[in-house]
Design a protein around this motif. Structure first.
Motif, PDB file in Angstrom:
ATOM      1  N   GLY A   1       2.726  -6.913  -8.389  1.00 32.01           N
ATOM      2  CA  GLY A   1       2.944  -7.626  -9.249  1.00 32.01           C
ATOM      3  C   GLY A   1       4.632  -7.271  -9.628  1.00 32.01           C
ATOM      4  N   THR A   2       4.857  -7.793 -10.722  1.00 30.07           N
ATOM      5  CA  THR A   2       6.407  -7.305 -11.284  1.00 30.07           C
ATOM      6  C   THR A   2       6.154  -6.015 -11.877  1.00 30.07           C
ATOM      7  OG1 THR A   2       5.717  -7.992 -13.607  1.00 30.07           O
ATOM      8  CG2 THR A   2       6.880  -9.676 -12.080  1.00 30.07           C
ATOM      9  N   ALA A   3       7.011  -5.340 -12.135  1.00 31.95           N
ATOM     10  CA  ALA A   3       6.941  -4.080 -12.890  1.00 31.95           C
ATOM     11  C   ALA A   3       6.247  -3.924 -14.171  1.00 31.95           C
ATOM     12  CB  ALA A   3       8.394  -3.350 -13.056  1.00 31.95           C
ATOM     13  N   ASP A   4       6.308  -4.786 -14.959  1.00 30.59           N
ATOM     14  CA  ASP A   4       5.630  -5.080 -16.140  1.00 30.59           C
ATOM     15  C   ASP A   4       3.988  -5.042 -15.780  1.00 30.59           C
ATOM     16  OD1 ASP A   4       7.546  -4.164 -17.982  1.00 30.59           O
ATOM     17  OD2 ASP A   4       7.950  -6.397 -18.186  1.00 30.59           O
ATOM     18  N   GLU A   5       3.822  -6.094 -14.818  1.00 35.45           N
ATOM     19  CA  GLU A   5       2.410  -6.453 -14.353  1.00 35.45           C
ATOM     20  C   GLU A   5       1.778  -5.030 -13.830  1.00 35.45           C
ATOM     21  OE1 GLU A   5       2.983 -11.147 -13.467  1.00 35.45           O
ATOM     22  OE2 GLU A   5       3.372  -9.692 -11.989  1.00 35.45           O
ATOM     23  N   ASP A   6       2.527  -4.605 -12.871  1.00 38.57           N
ATOM     24  CA  ASP A   6       1.682  -3.392 -12.559  1.00 38.57           C
ATOM     25  C   ASP A   6       1.381  -2.398 -13.484  1.00 38.57           C
ATOM     26  OD1 ASP A   6       2.192  -4.521 -10.095  1.00 38.57           O
ATOM     27  OD2 ASP A   6       3.921  -3.186  -9.128  1.00 38.57           O
ATOM     28  N   GLN A   7       2.331  -2.216 -14.418  1.00 37.79           N
ATOM     29  CA  GLN A   7       1.869  -1.111 -15.425  1.00 37.79           C
ATOM     30  C   GLN A   7       0.917  -1.756 -16.418  1.00 37.79           C
ATOM     31  OE1 GLN A   7       3.568   1.733 -15.901  1.00 37.79           O
ATOM     32  NE2 GLN A   7       2.752   2.294 -17.631  1.00 37.79           N
ATOM     33  N   ASP A   8       0.782  -2.904 -16.695  1.00 40.22           N
ATOM     34  CA  ASP A   8      -0.120  -3.406 -17.570  1.00 40.22           C
ATOM     35  C   ASP A   8      -1.575  -3.119 -16.822  1.00 40.22           C
ATOM     36  OD1 ASP A   8       1.603  -3.892 -19.570  1.00 40.22           O
ATOM     37  OD2 ASP A   8       1.721  -6.168 -19.113  1.00 40.22           O
TER      38      ASP A   8
ATOM     39  N   GLY B   1       3.682   1.202 -13.105  1.00 36.38           N
ATOM     40  CA  GLY B   1       2.610   0.980 -12.275  1.00 36.38           C
ATOM     41  C   GLY B   1       2.493   2.327 -11.502  1.00 36.38           C
ATOM     42  N   SER B   2       2.832   3.299 -12.159  1.00 33.86           N
ATOM     43  CA  SER B   2       2.552   4.686 -11.773  1.00 33.86           C
ATOM     44  C   SER B   2       2.020   5.592 -12.993  1.00 33.86           C
ATOM     45  CB  SER B   2       3.783   5.462 -11.102  1.00 33.86           C
ATOM     46  OG  SER B   2       3.731   6.792 -10.742  1.00 33.86           O
ATOM     47  N   LEU B   3       0.778   5.776 -12.836  1.00 33.65           N
ATOM     48  CA  LEU B   3      -0.096   6.364 -13.906  1.00 33.65           C
ATOM     49  C   LEU B   3      -0.658   7.683 -13.620  1.00 33.65           C
ATOM     50  CD1 LEU B   3       0.780   3.751 -15.405  1.00 33.65           C
ATOM     51  CD2 LEU B   3      -1.458   4.143 -16.612  1.00 33.65           C
TER      52      LEU B   3
ATOM     53  N   PRO C   1       0.877  -1.162  -0.054  1.00 31.71           N
ATOM     54  CA  PRO C   1       0.142   0.043  -0.134  1.00 31.71           C
ATOM     55  C   PRO C   1       0.970   1.391   0.056  1.00 31.71           C
ATOM     56  CG  PRO C   1      -0.641  -1.623   1.604  1.00 31.71           C
ATOM     57  CD  PRO C   1       0.291  -1.872   1.019  1.00 31.71           C
ATOM     58  N   ASP C   2       2.017   1.345   0.762  1.00 26.23           N
ATOM     59  CA  ASP C   2       2.873   2.547   0.861  1.00 26.23           C
ATOM     60  C   ASP C   2       3.585   2.584  -0.466  1.00 26.23           C
ATOM     61  OD1 ASP C   2       2.169   3.030   3.579  1.00 26.23           O
ATOM     62  OD2 ASP C   2       3.910   2.003   4.259  1.00 26.23           O
ATOM     63  N   ILE C   3       3.985   1.772  -1.253  1.00 23.26           N
ATOM     64  CA  ILE C   3       4.549   2.008  -2.681  1.00 23.26           C
ATOM     65  C   ILE C   3       3.388   2.150  -3.516  1.00 23.26           C
ATOM     66  CG2 ILE C   3       5.546   0.504  -4.575  1.00 23.26           C
ATOM     67  CD1 ILE C   3       6.712  -1.597  -2.122  1.00 23.26           C
ATOM     68  N   ALA C   4       2.308   1.488  -3.393  1.00 23.00           N
ATOM     69  CA  ALA C   4       1.277   2.113  -4.555  1.00 23.00           C
ATOM     70  C   ALA C   4       0.982   3.455  -4.172  1.00 23.00           C
ATOM     71  CB  ALA C   4       0.000   1.407  -4.111  1.00 23.00           C
ATOM     72  N   ARG C   5       0.929   4.124  -2.892  1.00 20.66           N
ATOM     73  CA  ARG C   5       0.527   5.458  -2.630  1.00 20.66           C
ATOM     74  C   ARG C   5       1.836   6.575  -3.233  1.00 20.66           C
ATOM     75  NH1 ARG C   5       0.811   5.803   3.398  1.00 20.66           N
ATOM     76  NH2 ARG C   5       0.860   8.209   2.989  1.00 20.66           N
ATOM     77  N   ALA C   6       3.028   6.005  -2.955  1.00 22.22           N
ATOM     78  CA  ALA C   6       4.034   6.601  -3.724  1.00 22.22           C
ATOM     79  C   ALA C   6       3.965   6.968  -5.110  1.00 22.22           C
ATOM     80  CB  ALA C   6       5.434   6.239  -2.902  1.00 22.22           C
TER      81      ALA C   6
ATOM     82  N   THR D   1       3.561  10.482  -7.106  1.00 20.38           N
ATOM     83  CA  THR D   1       4.308  10.744  -8.175  1.00 20.38           C
ATOM     84  C   THR D   1       3.740  11.024  -9.354  1.00 20.38           C
ATOM     85  OG1 THR D   1       6.367   9.424  -7.156  1.00 20.38           O
ATOM     86  CG2 THR D   1       6.384   9.954  -9.535  1.00 20.38           C
ATOM     87  N   ALA D   2       2.717  10.132  -9.832  1.00 15.68           N
ATOM     88  CA  ALA D   2       2.204  10.435 -11.220  1.00 15.68           C
ATOM     89  C   ALA D   2       1.271  11.566 -11.300  1.00 15.68           C
ATOM     90  CB  ALA D   2       1.257   9.480 -11.651  1.00 15.68           C
ATOM     91  N   ALA D   3       0.768  11.981  -9.897  1.00 13.93           N
ATOM     92  CA  ALA D   3      -0.032  13.312  -9.981  1.00 13.93           C
ATOM     93  C   ALA D   3       0.498  14.646  -9.715  1.00 13.93           C
ATOM     94  CB  ALA D   3      -1.101  12.929  -8.684  1.00 13.93           C
ATOM     95  N   ILE D   4       1.549  14.625  -9.030  1.00 15.19           N
ATOM     96  CA  ILE D   4       2.649  15.846  -8.722  1.00 15.19           C
ATOM     97  C   ILE D   4       3.399  16.197  -9.762  1.00 15.19           C
ATOM     98  CG2 ILE D   4       2.024  15.794  -6.176  1.00 15.19           C
ATOM     99  CD1 ILE D   4       5.220  15.330  -6.066  1.00 15.19           C
ATOM    100  N   MET D   5       3.921  15.213 -10.290  1.00 14.89           N
ATOM    101  CA  MET D   5       4.787  15.249 -11.375  1.00 14.89           C
ATOM    102  C   MET D   5       4.212  15.418 -12.826  1.00 14.89           C
ATOM    103  SD  MET D   5       7.906  15.621 -10.194  1.00 14.89           S
ATOM    104  CE  MET D   5       8.954  15.328 -11.386  1.00 14.89           C
ATOM    105  N   GLN D   6       2.498  15.077 -12.857  1.00 14.28           N
ATOM    106  CA  GLN D   6       1.857  15.140 -13.745  1.00 14.28           C
ATOM    107  C   GLN D   6       2.164  14.541 -15.075  1.00 14.28           C
ATOM    108  OE1 GLN D   6       1.136  19.501 -14.411  1.00 14.28           O
ATOM    109  NE2 GLN D   6      -0.245  19.482 -12.701  1.00 14.28           N
ATOM    110  N   ARG D   7       3.052  13.542 -14.960  1.00 17.85           N
ATOM    111  CA  ARG D   7       3.410  12.443 -16.059  1.00 17.85           C
ATOM    112  C   ARG D   7       3.476  10.977 -15.227  1.00 17.85           C
ATOM    113  NH1 ARG D   7       2.696  16.371 -18.230  1.00 17.85           N
ATOM    114  NH2 ARG D   7       3.802  17.315 -20.046  1.00 17.85           N
TER     115      ARG D   7
END
Length: 171
Positions: free
Chosen positions: A120-127, A101-103, A52-57, A61-67
């Motif tokens: 998941g793995t980096a690719d799984e989180d992203q997918d 995994g950060s969108l 949960p902490d990793i998902a929050r970070a 990141t995706a929100a404040i960096m706007q990418r």
């Protein structure tokens, strides 16, 4: 200005957990608003305690960096000291994690929040993140960092959308 509602966040989370189950993963999902403030976080049975902490970070990141985090990776790799200092700023409430995994959540051309998937793995989180946002009608295209205008196409004359290099820079 469009707000990211709790109902919308819950819809994203439910869809992400459903997609994760389809690939056999227990992932934590976080949704934040455009300012990086938590709207909702869910850790299902079987997900590791730190997810949960990793998902929050990732969402922050995706929100404040706007990418999306994946777009920020090349920039982070080229300027690691700058990125490590971002997390030290007095206003930073979470670490900056330029990773899969950060969108960024974008609707009608407006950034309204961030989504983080972890477990998941980096690719799984992203997918999972991409599949969910696309299926719910959110936009996944972003202009290259520092390039004004519409998102660039990979076949265009400027760097692909995932690049952090200025457009038109000679190799």
């Amino acid at each position: 200005m469009t707000a990211l509602t709790l109902d919308a966040a819950e819809e994203i989370i439910a869809a992400a957990h459903q997609r994760a189950q389809e690939v056999g993963k227990a992932v934590s999902v976080a949704v934040v608003d455009a300012g990086g403030f938590v709207v909702a976080v869910r850790r299902p049975d079987g997900a590791r305690p730190l997810t949960p902490d990793i998902a929050r970070a990732k969402a922050y990141t995706a929100a404040i960096m706007q990418r999306p985090g994946k777009m920020l990776k090349k920039w982070q790799e080229s300027q690691p000291v700058f990125f490590s200092q971002l997390s030290q700023l007095p206003g930073a409430s979470m670490p900056i994690m330029a990773t899969e995994g950060s969108l960024t959540i974008k609707k009608d051309g407006e950034i309204i929040g961030g989504l983080g998937i972890a477990g998941g793995t980096a690719d799984e989180d992203q997918d999972i993140a991409e599949d969910v946002l696309k299926s719910l009608g959110y936009e996944l295209e972003f202009a290259a960092w520092g390039v004004a205008g519409k998102p660039v196409e990979p076949t265009g004359s400027v760097e692909p959308a995932g690049s952090m290099e200025p457009a038109g820079k000679d190799a």
